[in-house]
Write an enzyme that holds these catalytic residues in place. Structure first.
Site, mmCIF file in Angstrom:
data_model
loop_
_atom_site.group_PDB
_atom_site.id
_atom_site.type_symbol
_atom_site.label_atom_id
_atom_site.label_comp_id
_atom_site.label_asym_id
_atom_site.label_seq_id
_atom_site.Cartn_x
_atom_site.Cartn_y
_atom_site.Cartn_z
ATOM 1 N N ASN A 71 49.721 5.620 43.452
ATOM 2 C CA ASN A 71 49.273 6.581 42.435
ATOM 3 C C ASN A 71 47.778 6.432 42.210
ATOM 4 O O ASN A 71 47.123 5.603 42.843
ATOM 5 C CB ASN A 71 50.074 6.409 41.136
ATOM 6 C CG ASN A 71 49.902 5.015 40.574
ATOM 7 O OD1 ASN A 71 48.812 4.617 40.182
ATOM 8 N ND2 ASN A 71 50.993 4.237 40.551
ATOM 9 N N ASP A 105 57.718 3.702 39.684
ATOM 10 C CA ASP A 105 59.064 3.638 39.115
ATOM 11 C C ASP A 105 60.121 3.439 40.198
ATOM 12 O O ASP A 105 61.135 2.807 39.969
ATOM 13 C CB ASP A 105 59.358 4.920 38.326
ATOM 14 C CG ASP A 105 58.501 5.007 37.071
ATOM 15 O OD1 ASP A 105 58.323 3.952 36.431
ATOM 16 O OD2 ASP A 105 58.000 6.095 36.752
ATOM 17 N N PRO A 130 62.242 -2.842 39.219
ATOM 18 C CA PRO A 130 62.472 -3.532 37.943
ATOM 19 C C PRO A 130 61.364 -3.180 36.959
ATOM 20 O O PRO A 130 60.209 -3.008 37.352
ATOM 21 C CB PRO A 130 62.416 -5.020 38.313
ATOM 22 C CG PRO A 130 61.749 -5.088 39.638
ATOM 23 C CD PRO A 130 61.961 -3.774 40.316
ATOM 24 N N ASP A 131 61.715 -3.056 35.693
ATOM 25 C CA ASP A 131 60.707 -2.759 34.662
ATOM 26 C C ASP A 131 60.153 -4.092 34.150
ATOM 27 O O ASP A 131 60.817 -4.813 33.388
ATOM 28 C CB ASP A 131 61.342 -1.950 33.525
ATOM 29 C CG ASP A 131 60.281 -1.399 32.589
ATOM 30 O OD1 ASP A 131 59.328 -2.136 32.262
ATOM 31 O OD2 ASP A 131 60.402 -0.223 32.191
ATOM 32 N N LYS A 144 58.356 5.561 23.958
ATOM 33 C CA LYS A 144 58.262 4.519 24.995
ATOM 34 C C LYS A 144 58.167 3.135 24.362
ATOM 35 O O LYS A 144 58.749 2.173 24.849
ATOM 36 C CB LYS A 144 57.046 4.795 25.876
ATOM 37 C CG LYS A 144 57.048 4.028 27.176
ATOM 38 C CD LYS A 144 56.029 4.570 28.162
ATOM 39 C CE LYS A 144 56.504 5.845 28.851
ATOM 40 N NZ LYS A 144 55.564 6.333 29.866
ATOM 41 N N LYS A 196 60.805 0.276 25.317
ATOM 42 C CA LYS A 196 60.387 -0.964 25.984
ATOM 43 C C LYS A 196 60.605 -2.174 25.074
ATOM 44 O O LYS A 196 60.652 -3.297 25.550
ATOM 45 C CB LYS A 196 58.906 -0.898 26.358
ATOM 46 C CG LYS A 196 58.533 0.258 27.271
ATOM 47 C CD LYS A 196 58.608 -0.120 28.725
ATOM 48 C CE LYS A 196 58.236 1.073 29.592
ATOM 49 N NZ LYS A 196 58.323 0.789 31.020
HETATM 50 N N1 CTP Z 1 55.846 -0.856 33.485
HETATM 51 C C1 CTP Z 1 56.270 -2.041 34.058
HETATM 52 N N2 CTP Z 1 57.133 -2.009 35.089
HETATM 53 C C2 CTP Z 1 57.619 -0.842 35.574
HETATM 54 C C3 CTP Z 1 57.203 0.386 35.000
HETATM 55 C C4 CTP Z 1 56.306 0.333 33.955
HETATM 56 O O1 CTP Z 1 55.836 -3.100 33.632
HETATM 57 N N3 CTP Z 1 58.477 -0.852 36.587
HETATM 58 C C5 CTP Z 1 54.940 -0.891 32.336
HETATM 59 C C6 CTP Z 1 53.569 -0.317 32.589
HETATM 60 O O2 CTP Z 1 52.662 -1.310 33.046
HETATM 61 C C7 CTP Z 1 53.191 0.208 31.213
HETATM 62 C C8 CTP Z 1 54.508 0.642 30.631
HETATM 63 O O3 CTP Z 1 55.501 -0.073 31.346
HETATM 64 O O4 CTP Z 1 52.698 -0.813 30.382
HETATM 65 C C9 CTP Z 1 54.801 2.098 30.705
HETATM 66 O O5 CTP Z 1 54.647 2.561 32.010
HETATM 67 P P1 CTP Z 1 54.931 4.082 32.352
HETATM 68 O O6 CTP Z 1 54.899 4.269 33.827
HETATM 69 O O7 CTP Z 1 54.057 4.959 31.509
HETATM 70 O O8 CTP Z 1 56.400 4.220 31.779
HETATM 71 P P2 CTP Z 1 57.781 4.353 32.437
HETATM 72 O O9 CTP Z 1 58.667 3.362 31.809
HETATM 73 O O10 CTP Z 1 57.659 4.291 33.906
HETATM 74 O O11 CTP Z 1 58.209 5.784 31.926
HETATM 75 P P3 CTP Z 1 57.939 7.246 32.557
HETATM 76 O O12 CTP Z 1 57.310 7.037 33.902
HETATM 77 O O13 CTP Z 1 59.287 7.819 32.612
HETATM 78 O O14 CTP Z 1 57.039 7.922 31.571
#
Ligand code: CTP
Length: 406
Positions: free
Chosen positions: A213, A282, A310-311, A346, A350
């Protein structure tokens, strides 16, 4: 407002080949907004002329304690009273030996001794051959000068002017500048261990293609720098970006979201603050092809299967340390619209006390940004500014939340 606006720096040069770098350092200090008074020892004059340093600093260079042009004939007092810091770069082994013993037989050592200890800090950027740097006498002198209140900025490592390789080179002018700027920042995160993720991740499709990205990593790097300036020990886990590591920050380079997850999990147990600025992918292709995927002539694109990554932030925020705030977690949200609503949703999803929202297309790759700080109480905007300035404001905000338990 520049980083060193309003600061008056006495820049001392002692004898060493690194004096050629002091010319550049002087320029950088002036560009950063400082006024600079150069003081040179006789040995420094063997390496660079006062003419060069006067032209760059726009002030006559101070060379002698006997200069009768000073109305009171006390250059050492006058110079050391109005300085915000004395920066000696290069600081030779001989000069540090003099400092260690309180000798004062030339203007520079005299003004170091005469400076008010509580008001005028002394910063040293040593430069010498690696054997001289390792010598027990130098170690001893250095320990003594530090005990006497001087701040050692460190030395560089690598090829030396003498042809040998090792520790003892003077730090690069830009590194010294960053250290000086950091020196003046309030130490609101002293004792904290900060873990930052930054940049995009890269999810391979085959050996030559992948999904990534537009995140440049600039915001995360600025946050790592600001946290370190605030006195924290900082580890930066960076996706593929071409940015210079901020001074004093420990950097771990990763490529994919899985790599980033593994690196963060390894570091998280010792961290006290986690700031997730990375734009983590994601999804990743379910399996990366071992060989380049070729067109098969049918005109059809290959069918790619994706699995969710993984988040990282949610995992840590919802862990025991995250929930008890032993690890204070801060998230970022890059959105394209309805920032406030998305950011608040969000934050809850989170499980973080603080989430920082920004509009992706207005932030990615740019040097400036606008941040929306969202917490349980509501939101607060940090107006458009340089990413470094915003990073410093964010760090100050996090520090005050930690001190008030908010
Ligand atoms: N983040 C993370 N690990 C992931 C995805 C996101 O640690 N796999 C963290 C990012 O570093 C940021 C926050 O989560 O601090 C939000 O990331 P974002 O991409 O905006 O949110 P998503 O949870 O991916 O939601 P969406 O893309 O559906 O808006």
């Amino acid at each position: 407002m520049k980083d060193l606006s309003g600061k008056h720096i006495v820049l001392g040069l002692t004898g060493g080949i690194a004096c050629y770098k002091s010319a550049e350092l002087c320029r950088l200090l002036i560009k950063a907004g400082a006024s600079v008074q150069v003081v040179m020892t006789a040995a420094a004059e063997q390496f660079i002329t006062p003419v060069t340093m006067q032209a760059l600093s726009q002030r006559p260079v101070a060379l002698s304690q006997w200069d009768a042009r000073e109305a009171n004939n006390m250059a050492h007092i006058n110079l050391s009273r109005n300085a915000d810091a004395c920066l000696i770069a290069p600081a030779s082994a001989d000069f540090m030996a003099k400092l260690a013993h309180g000798q004062a037989d030339d203007l520079l050592s005299l003004l170091c001794l005469a400076r008010p200890l509580e008001r005028t800090p002394l910063l040293l950027a040593p430069a010498m051959n690696r054997e001289m740097w390792q010598h027990p006498a130098t170690r001893r002198n250095l320990d003594q000068v530090i005990r006497d209140g001087a701040c050692m900025l460190g030395v560089g490592s690598g090829e030396q002017a003498c042809g040998e390789t090792g520790d003892g080179r003077m730090m690069e002018p830009d590194e010294i500048l960053q250290e000086l700027i950091a020196f003046f920042q309030p130490k609101v995160l002293a004792g904290q261990k900060v873990l930052v993720t930054a940049g995009p991740t890269y999810e391979p499709i085959d050996p030559v293609r992948g999904i990534t990205n537009l995140s440049s990593g600039k915001m995360g790097f600025a946050i790592a720098r600001a946290a370190r300036e605030a006195g924290a020990e900082v580890t930066l886990v960076a996706g593929p970006v071409s940015l210079t590591t901020p001074q004093g920050v420990h950097r771990i380079d990763v490529r994919s979201a899985l790599n980033m997850h593994a690196a963060v999990m390894q570091q998280a147990s010792t961290a006290s603050i986690f700031i997730a600025t990375a734009a983590v992918a994601d999804w990743r292709p379910a399996s990366a092809a071992e060989q380049k995927i070729k067109k098969d002539g049918s005109g059809n694109a290959p069918e790619l299967q994706f699995v969710e990554n993984p988040d990282i932030l949610a995992t840590l925020a919802q862990s025991e340390r995250g929930q008890s705030r032993a690890l204070y977690c801060v998230g970022f949200a890059a959105e394209s619209h309805d920032l406030q609503a998305h950011a608040q949703a969000k934050r809850l999803r989170k499980g973080v006390p603080l989430l920082v929202g920004n509009i992706g297309p207005q932030a990615f790759g740019q040097d400036e940004n606008t941040l929306l700080l969202v917490d349980e109480q509501g939101c607060n905007e940090l107006a458009r500014d340089s990413k470094l300035s915003l990073a410093r404001q964010l760090i100050a905000n996090i520090a005050s939340r930690l001190s008030t338990g908010a």
